[in-house]
Design an enzyme around this catalytic site. Structure first.
Site: not given
Ligand code: SAH
Length: 235
Positions: A83
């Site tokens: 993000s």
């Molecule tokens: N906070 C993270 C954001 C990553 S993007 C950062 O700064 O890197 C969002 C993430 O949520 C992705 O890696 C995706 O794989 C994960 N995601 C999506 N659905 C999910 C779920 N049901 N359970 C766990 N992770 C999930």
């Protein structure tokens, strides 16, 4: 007597990151915190300190390290993103964290948000559904010497029932509706911050649970990758 008091005291285990090899980025990090975060109204000194202390460039690929302190999200592989720094700060501040809190994060991704949380609270539970990202995040937590994160690879839209309730829950992927399981896993006084909406734009919601019930407020528009799972979008 003193010893038995100590024994019953709850220890504060906020992580202190190892900080030797990333000094070349200190200036850029300070500038990011000043211009993108503080100047836009984030004032919690604990949040600002954590962002100043966290080597964001180590959470992206080497090829993108030079862009790590800029004002936008970046790809982290598997179609996912880290993000934008401001949104990390805004969500973290909105959680009103206390140093003895236990926090659940859904969507570990590269682990940057997790590392910020780990410095502010007692313990962070984090769930990522994509195995390669989960493995990468665990590796960097080890490298940075962070020991108060428990990470798991599964569908986080159902929360983490065995470890509930949580003082705070943060979801860093966009949900189609508010997942009931997460609300049920909030402690009394617990806070949930989650983007809810369609796949193009969501509104960032803050939910607080207290004796009177559930209170919801809207923190504004945002755009996240989708939450995929039983209480999220279908794959
Ligand atoms: N906070 C993270 C954001 C990553 S993007 C950062 O700064 O890197 C969002 C993430 O949520 C992705 O890696 C995706 O794989 C994960 N995601 C999506 N659905 C999910 C779920 N049901 N359970 C766990 N992770 C999930």
């Amino acid at each position: 007597m003193i010893f038995s008091n100590l024994f019953h005291m709850k220890a504060y285990a906020g992580a202190v990151l190892k900080s030797n090899k990333y000094d070349e980025y200190v200036g850029r990090r300070k500038q990011m915190v000043q211009r993108q975060i503080r100047d836009r109204g984030i004032s919690d000194p604990k949040v600002l300190d954590a962002m100043n202390a966290t080597p964001r460039h180590l959470f992206v690929s080497e090829a993108l390290a030079d862009q790590a302190y800029q004002d936008f999200p970046l790809p982290i592989g598997e179609g996912q993103t880290i993000s934008q720094p401001y949104i990390v700060a805004e969500m973290t501040q909105a959680l009103n964290l206390g140093k003895e809190d236990r926090v659940l994060e859904i969507g570990t991704g590269c682990g940057y948000q997790t590392a910020i949380l780990s410095q502010l609270v007692y313990k962070v539970y984090t769930i990522e559904r994509i195995r390669s990202l989960f493995i990468g995040a665990r590796k960097i937590f080890d490298e940075l010497g962070i020991h108060n994160i428990v990470a798991r690879c599964s569908d986080g839209s159902l929360g983490w029932q065995d470890e509930a309730p949580f003082d705070a829950i943060i979801v860093t992927a966009g949900a189609p509706v508010l997942p009931k399981a997460l609300i049920n896993q909030l402690s009394m006084g617990g806070r949930l911050v989650i983007p809810v909406g369609d796949q193009t734009v969501q509104s960032l919601k803050k939910i607080v649970r207290d004796e009177d019930g559930i209170h919801q407020s809207d923190l504004g528009a945002c755009r996240f990758v989708k939450l995929v799972g039983e209480q999220g979008w279908k794959d």
